[in-house]
Design a protein around this motif. Structure first.
Motif, PDB file in Angstrom:
ATOM      1  N   PHE A 148     -18.259 -15.219 -56.594  1.00  0.00           N
ATOM      2  CA  PHE A 148     -18.769 -13.875 -56.832  1.00  0.00           C
ATOM      3  C   PHE A 148     -17.611 -12.932 -57.132  1.00  0.00           C
ATOM      4  CE2 PHE A 148     -23.160 -14.281 -55.858  1.00  0.00           C
ATOM      5  CZ  PHE A 148     -23.250 -15.258 -54.871  1.00  0.00           C
ATOM      6  N   GLN A 151     -18.123 -18.652 -52.008  1.00  0.00           N
ATOM      7  CA  GLN A 151     -19.066 -18.805 -50.904  1.00  0.00           C
ATOM      8  C   GLN A 151     -19.398 -20.272 -50.749  1.00  0.00           C
ATOM      9  OE1 GLN A 151     -22.966 -16.866 -51.307  1.00  0.00           O
ATOM     10  NE2 GLN A 151     -22.874 -16.327 -49.143  1.00  0.00           N
ATOM     11  N   PHE A 190     -21.766  -6.492 -56.208  1.00  0.00           N
ATOM     12  CA  PHE A 190     -21.457  -7.882 -56.505  1.00  0.00           C
ATOM     13  C   PHE A 190     -22.102  -8.304 -57.823  1.00  0.00           C
ATOM     14  CE2 PHE A 190     -19.371  -9.923 -52.898  1.00  0.00           C
ATOM     15  CZ  PHE A 190     -19.435  -8.922 -51.955  1.00  0.00           C
ATOM     16  N   GLY A 191     -21.436  -9.231 -58.490  1.00  0.00           N
ATOM     17  CA  GLY A 191     -22.008  -9.861 -59.662  1.00  0.00           C
ATOM     18  C   GLY A 191     -23.036 -10.905 -59.259  1.00  0.00           C
ATOM     19  N   PRO A 192     -23.674 -11.545 -60.243  1.00  0.00           N
ATOM     20  CA  PRO A 192     -24.745 -12.497 -59.955  1.00  0.00           C
ATOM     21  C   PRO A 192     -24.266 -13.867 -59.497  1.00  0.00           C
ATOM     22  CG  PRO A 192     -24.390 -12.349 -62.304  1.00  0.00           C
ATOM     23  CD  PRO A 192     -23.495 -11.318 -61.674  1.00  0.00           C
ATOM     24  N   GLY A 224     -26.144 -12.401 -55.811  1.00  0.00           N
ATOM     25  CA  GLY A 224     -25.030 -11.775 -55.127  1.00  0.00           C
ATOM     26  C   GLY A 224     -25.503 -10.873 -54.001  1.00  0.00           C
ATOM     27  N   PRO A 225     -24.654 -10.660 -53.000  1.00  0.00           N
ATOM     28  CA  PRO A 225     -25.001  -9.751 -51.906  1.00  0.00           C
ATOM     29  C   PRO A 225     -25.242  -8.337 -52.424  1.00  0.00           C
ATOM     30  CG  PRO A 225     -23.097 -11.088 -51.326  1.00  0.00           C
ATOM     31  CD  PRO A 225     -23.346 -11.295 -52.786  1.00  0.00           C
ATOM     32  N   TYR A 245     -14.607 -13.616 -54.680  1.00  0.00           N
ATOM     33  CA  TYR A 245     -14.941 -14.350 -53.475  1.00  0.00           C
ATOM     34  C   TYR A 245     -15.475 -15.725 -53.859  1.00  0.00           C
ATOM     35  CZ  TYR A 245     -15.055  -9.778 -51.115  1.00  0.00           C
ATOM     36  OH  TYR A 245     -14.740  -8.536 -50.610  1.00  0.00           O
TER      37      TYR A 245
END
Lengths: 112, 113
Positions: free
Chosen positions: B90, B37, B104-106, A43-44, B35
């Motif tokens: 995410f 991506q 943010f999560g992983p 993650g960012p 989100y």
């Protein structure tokens, strides 16, 4: 429509040099601009936030500038290291607390 | 340790089979969001929540549902997944206002066949 542009081509630089990444936007009036780092499969991670009335922000080897006239932010990493290799994302926030729009990111590779 | 956790991390499913991706944060954050991506499209917001029982659509909400019954949890529900929902998802959270750091999560890599 709103558009955020980051250089889609990877940026390759030599260790020790300064890396400069660009974030341009159109049809947008952000109150805040943020920069994130993202490593593959992760993650960012938040790096810096700059407000619309701030020209420059620094944190250790990182520097961000924000020019609302040019609609552009520059992100600098000085004395770059191979560990700085990652994708860097800019994100714009109009304020109000509910919306963050991300650019597609620029991949940085720092070579020995 | 302050963190955002997501489960599962990887999921392969078939079209139409309902699924839920869980998200939990242990930082007492008010604001949470989801989100997705995709290559060339970047991170796009699906839904966000300003607090318990307060949710709203982001940029790409079609085909997704969320709920916020407790402050720490913000599950993402796909009632009838389709292949175009194959993506990397995410979850993120922050304390309250825009200037607070967003965590943010992983990530959850979802494949819908």
């Amino acid at each position: 429509s709103q558009k955020i542009e980051q250089n889609s081509e990877a940026l390759n630089i030599q260790e020790g040099k300064t890396a400069t990444l660009t974030c341009n936007y159109t049809n947008y009036s952000p109150a805040y601009l943020q920069w994130y780092r993202q490593d593959p499969g992760r993650g960012p991670v938040f790096l810096l936030l700059i407000r619309e009335n701030e020209k420059e922000k620094r944190k250790e080897r990182l520097k961000v500038t924000f020019d609302t006239t040019l609609k552009q932010s520059l992100f600098h990493i000085t004395a770059s290291q191979p560990a700085d290799s990652a994708t860097y994302l800019c994100a714009l926030d109009p304020g109000g607390g509910n919306k963050l729009t991300f650019g597609t990111g620029t991949q940085l590779k720092v070579e020995l | 340790e302050a963190q955002v956790t997501q489960n599962p991390r990887y999921l392969i499913t078939v079209t139409g089979k309902k699924l839920t991706v869980t998200c939990s944060q242990n930082m007492n954050h008010e604001y949470m969001s989801w989100y997705r991506q995709d290559p060339g499209l970047g991170l796009r917001q699906i839904y966000y929540s300003m607090n318990v029982e307060v949710t709203d659509k982001g940029d790409v909400p079609e085909g997704y549902k969320v709920s916020r019954k407790e402050k720490r949890n913000f599950p993402l529900i796909l009632e009838s997944p389709s292949p175009n929902q194959t993506s990397l998802y995410f979850c993120a959270s922050r304390l309250a206002v825009s200037t607070d750091t967003q965590y943010f999560g992983p990530g959850t890599r979802l494949t819908v066949l």
